[in-house]
Design a protein around this motif. Structure first.
Motif, PDB file in Angstrom:
ATOM      1  N   VAL A  75       0.840  -1.202   0.000  1.00  0.00           N
ATOM      2  CA  VAL A  75       0.000   0.000   0.000  1.00  0.00           C
ATOM      3  C   VAL A  75       0.880   1.259   0.000  1.00  0.00           C
ATOM      4  O   VAL A  75       0.625   2.213  -0.736  1.00  0.00           O
ATOM      5  CB  VAL A  75      -0.956  -0.022   1.231  1.00  0.00           C
ATOM      6  CG1 VAL A  75      -1.531   1.353   1.514  1.00  0.00           C
ATOM      7  CG2 VAL A  75      -2.077  -1.037   1.018  1.00  0.00           C
ATOM      8  N   ALA A  76       1.941   1.237   0.812  1.00  0.00           N
ATOM      9  CA  ALA A  76       2.845   2.391   0.884  1.00  0.00           C
ATOM     10  C   ALA A  76       3.545   2.614  -0.455  1.00  0.00           C
ATOM     11  O   ALA A  76       3.713   3.752  -0.903  1.00  0.00           O
ATOM     12  CB  ALA A  76       3.863   2.186   1.996  1.00  0.00           C
ATOM     13  N   ALA A  77       3.938   1.517  -1.108  1.00  0.00           N
ATOM     14  CA  ALA A  77       4.592   1.638  -2.406  1.00  0.00           C
ATOM     15  C   ALA A  77       3.610   2.185  -3.436  1.00  0.00           C
ATOM     16  O   ALA A  77       3.938   3.049  -4.248  1.00  0.00           O
ATOM     17  CB  ALA A  77       5.125   0.274  -2.852  1.00  0.00           C
ATOM     18  N   ASP A  78       2.380   1.688  -3.366  1.00  0.00           N
ATOM     19  CA  ASP A  78       1.359   2.129  -4.320  1.00  0.00           C
ATOM     20  C   ASP A  78       1.031   3.608  -4.129  1.00  0.00           C
ATOM     21  O   ASP A  78       0.809   4.332  -5.097  1.00  0.00           O
ATOM     22  CB  ASP A  78       0.104   1.267  -4.115  1.00  0.00           C
ATOM     23  CG  ASP A  78      -0.987   1.599  -5.105  1.00  0.00           C
ATOM     24  OD1 ASP A  78      -0.854   1.179  -6.274  1.00  0.00           O
ATOM     25  OD2 ASP A  78      -1.950   2.295  -4.731  1.00  0.00           O
ATOM     26  N   GLN A  79       0.989   4.042  -2.875  1.00  0.00           N
ATOM     27  CA  GLN A  79       0.562   5.412  -2.591  1.00  0.00           C
ATOM     28  C   GLN A  79       1.735   6.372  -2.380  1.00  0.00           C
ATOM     29  O   GLN A  79       1.538   7.578  -2.272  1.00  0.00           O
ATOM     30  CB  GLN A  79      -0.322   5.420  -1.327  1.00  0.00           C
ATOM     31  CG  GLN A  79      -1.619   4.650  -1.492  1.00  0.00           C
ATOM     32  CD  GLN A  79      -2.567   5.346  -2.459  1.00  0.00           C
ATOM     33  OE1 GLN A  79      -2.914   6.496  -2.265  1.00  0.00           O
ATOM     34  NE2 GLN A  79      -2.967   4.649  -3.513  1.00  0.00           N
ATOM     35  N   GLY A  80       2.954   5.832  -2.295  1.00  0.00           N
ATOM     36  CA  GLY A  80       4.120   6.696  -2.155  1.00  0.00           C
ATOM     37  C   GLY A  80       4.256   7.375  -0.811  1.00  0.00           C
ATOM     38  O   GLY A  80       4.542   8.564  -0.734  1.00  0.00           O
ATOM     39  N   PHE A  81       4.004   6.630   0.261  1.00  0.00           N
ATOM     40  CA  PHE A  81       4.289   7.224   1.568  1.00  0.00           C
ATOM     41  C   PHE A  81       5.343   6.408   2.310  1.00  0.00           C
ATOM     42  O   PHE A  81       5.537   5.225   2.046  1.00  0.00           O
ATOM     43  CB  PHE A  81       3.015   7.419   2.415  1.00  0.00           C
ATOM     44  CG  PHE A  81       2.297   6.180   2.869  1.00  0.00           C
ATOM     45  CD1 PHE A  81       2.710   5.489   4.002  1.00  0.00           C
ATOM     46  CD2 PHE A  81       1.170   5.720   2.187  1.00  0.00           C
ATOM     47  CE1 PHE A  81       2.030   4.358   4.440  1.00  0.00           C
ATOM     48  CE2 PHE A  81       0.476   4.583   2.617  1.00  0.00           C
ATOM     49  CZ  PHE A  81       0.912   3.904   3.741  1.00  0.00           C
ATOM     50  N   ALA A  82       6.030   7.074   3.221  1.00  0.00           N
ATOM     51  CA  ALA A  82       7.090   6.434   4.005  1.00  0.00           C
ATOM     52  C   ALA A  82       6.563   6.098   5.385  1.00  0.00           C
ATOM     53  O   ALA A  82       5.700   6.803   5.916  1.00  0.00           O
ATOM     54  CB  ALA A  82       8.283   7.364   4.136  1.00  0.00           C
ATOM     55  N   TYR A  83       7.097   5.020   5.968  1.00  0.00           N
ATOM     56  CA  TYR A  83       6.628   4.645   7.302  1.00  0.00           C
ATOM     57  C   TYR A  83       7.721   3.902   8.054  1.00  0.00           C
ATOM     58  O   TYR A  83       8.618   3.321   7.447  1.00  0.00           O
ATOM     59  CB  TYR A  83       5.365   3.775   7.213  1.00  0.00           C
ATOM     60  CG  TYR A  83       5.606   2.432   6.548  1.00  0.00           C
ATOM     61  CD1 TYR A  83       5.593   2.310   5.171  1.00  0.00           C
ATOM     62  CD2 TYR A  83       5.881   1.298   7.315  1.00  0.00           C
ATOM     63  CE1 TYR A  83       5.840   1.091   4.563  1.00  0.00           C
ATOM     64  CE2 TYR A  83       6.128   0.071   6.716  1.00  0.00           C
ATOM     65  CZ  TYR A  83       6.110  -0.015   5.337  1.00  0.00           C
ATOM     66  OH  TYR A  83       6.365  -1.220   4.733  1.00  0.00           O
ATOM     67  N   ASP A  84       7.612   3.904   9.350  1.00  0.00           N
ATOM     68  CA  ASP A  84       8.422   3.052  10.223  1.00  0.00           C
ATOM     69  C   ASP A  84       7.465   2.145  10.966  1.00  0.00           C
ATOM     70  O   ASP A  84       6.399   2.595  11.380  1.00  0.00           O
ATOM     71  CB  ASP A  84       9.183   3.875  11.266  1.00  0.00           C
ATOM     72  CG  ASP A  84      10.402   4.571  10.690  1.00  0.00           C
ATOM     73  OD1 ASP A  84      10.792   4.241   9.552  1.00  0.00           O
ATOM     74  OD2 ASP A  84      10.953   5.431  11.383  1.00  0.00           O
ATOM     75  N   VAL A  85       7.857   0.893  11.141  1.00  0.00           N
ATOM     76  CA  VAL A  85       7.036  -0.051  11.899  1.00  0.00           C
ATOM     77  C   VAL A  85       7.566  -0.184  13.316  1.00  0.00           C
ATOM     78  O   VAL A  85       8.780  -0.314  13.511  1.00  0.00           O
ATOM     79  CB  VAL A  85       7.030  -1.441  11.215  1.00  0.00           C
ATOM     80  CG1 VAL A  85       6.407  -2.491  12.127  1.00  0.00           C
ATOM     81  CG2 VAL A  85       6.281  -1.378   9.893  1.00  0.00           C
ATOM     82  N   ASN A  86       6.693  -0.136  14.277  1.00  0.00           N
ATOM     83  CA  ASN A  86       7.067  -0.432  15.668  1.00  0.00           C
ATOM     84  C   ASN A  86       6.277  -1.635  16.149  1.00  0.00           C
ATOM     85  O   ASN A  86       5.063  -1.588  16.275  1.00  0.00           O
ATOM     86  CB  ASN A  86       6.798   0.769  16.567  1.00  0.00           C
ATOM     87  CG  ASN A  86       7.940   1.747  16.513  1.00  0.00           C
ATOM     88  OD1 ASN A  86       9.023   1.481  17.048  1.00  0.00           O
ATOM     89  ND2 ASN A  86       7.733   2.851  15.849  1.00  0.00           N
ATOM     90  N   SER A  87       7.009  -2.715  16.411  1.00  0.00           N
ATOM     91  CA  SER A  87       6.398  -3.964  16.852  1.00  0.00           C
ATOM     92  C   SER A  87       6.342  -3.952  18.375  1.00  0.00           C
ATOM     93  O   SER A  87       7.353  -4.138  19.038  1.00  0.00           O
ATOM     94  CB  SER A  87       7.259  -5.118  16.332  1.00  0.00           C
ATOM     95  OG  SER A  87       6.995  -6.283  17.052  1.00  0.00           O
ATOM     96  N   LEU A  88       5.177  -3.702  18.915  1.00  0.00           N
ATOM     97  CA  LEU A  88       5.057  -3.396  20.345  1.00  0.00           C
ATOM     98  C   LEU A  88       4.267  -4.411  21.151  1.00  0.00           C
ATOM     99  O   LEU A  88       4.384  -4.473  22.373  1.00  0.00           O
ATOM    100  CB  LEU A  88       4.343  -2.048  20.506  1.00  0.00           C
ATOM    101  CG  LEU A  88       4.977  -0.850  19.795  1.00  0.00           C
ATOM    102  CD1 LEU A  88       4.042   0.334  19.870  1.00  0.00           C
ATOM    103  CD2 LEU A  88       6.311  -0.530  20.431  1.00  0.00           C
TER     104      LEU A  88
END
Ligand code: GLN
Length: 270
Positions: free
Chosen positions: A80-93
């Protein structure tokens, strides 16, 4: 697609953090900032969204044998991020901690096999659903507990603040159950395998996957109506509307392109 791992740390949240930069057309993996590399895509404004998730909820998010944090949720988010062009960080909490991070504005969104519930809809805005689920109880394979009836008067294990815990709580009085709470699915399963708990309560797709992987448990009961709720991506109510809109648009696109089906098949038909 492959996402590059950045070295960002997220202050204020301890442990199990995994950072993923999902920005398309960006070769710089060192800072997680978008700089001018994102200027070409018109829907990012230098934002790196923090997405919180669970720790062990295979096949949706888990650490594989190679030590990589993977899963259906992680791949959907990346696609989804690649398709929409947004950056993100994942936090596994952990599940409850991910919800708490969202509620305290330490995360912009949660993807964690999270069920859409009426109660949560009072505080969260959910994306379109992406996976159907219901809940079950599981006990040690070949053990003494083979039905809900067998659990009368026993101690059972639940994961805090989940739908499966809500099911257990709703029948606890009827069956005389004592509930022990865990923050993590693996710890809950261990408690059953060691015999401390007679059974655990879990989402069916997750337990079915674990059973198929040989986790030593077996499903002894399901509840497919009252607690049958699909999974969705969540943001805090009234916040991050842009992110939610991108998630929905990206989800529709990856369903359309067949990428969604490929992601699910990669985990469930492997
Ligand atoms: N689907 C369940 C819920 O939303 C459990 C989610 C999880 O444990 N990650 O309550």
């Amino acid at each position: 697609m492959s996402a590059s791992v950045s070295r960002r740390t997220f202050l204020g949240i301890a442990g199990g953090a995994v950072s993923v930069l999902g920005l398309v057309a960006c070769n710089s993996a060192d800072s997680g900032t978008t700089d001018d590399a994102s200027a070409a895509s018109d829907d990012t404004s230098g934002t790196t969204y923090i997405i919180a998730t669970d720790t062990t909820f295979a096949p949706f998010e888990f650490t594989n044998e190679a030590g990589e944090f993977v899963g259906i949720d992680m791949d959907i988010l990346a696609a989804v991020a690649a398709d929409q062009g947004f950056a993100y960080d994942v936090n596994s909490l952990g599940f409850e901690a991910a919800c708490a991070a969202l509620e305290s504005n330490q995360a912009d969104g949660v993807i964690a096999g999270m069920s859409i519930t009426e109660e949560r809809q009072e505080s969260y805005d959910f994306s379109d659903p992406y996976y159907d689920s219901y809940v079950c109880a599981a006990a040690r394979d070949g053990g003494d507990y083979q039905s809900l009836e067998d659990l009368r008067g026993q101690t059972v294990a639940c994961k805090t603040a989940t739908q499966s815990a809500s099911w257990a709580e709703s029948i606890a009085e009827e069956y005389g159950l004592t509930i022990t709470y865990f923050t993590d699915s693996d710890m809950m399963y261990q408690d059953v395998l060691t015999g401390n708990s007679a059974a655990c309560f879990e989402d069916y797709p997750v337990m079915a996957y674990g059973v198929a992987q040989g986790n030593g448990l077996t499903v002894i009961a399901t509840e497919e109506e009252e607690f049958a709720t699909p999974y969705a991506f969540a943001v805090l109510k009234g916040q991050n509307a842009d992110l939610l809109e991108m998630f929905n648009a990206g989800l529709a696109n990856i369903r359309e392109s067949g990428e969604y089906d490929e992601i699910v098949a990669a985990y469930l038909e492997a």
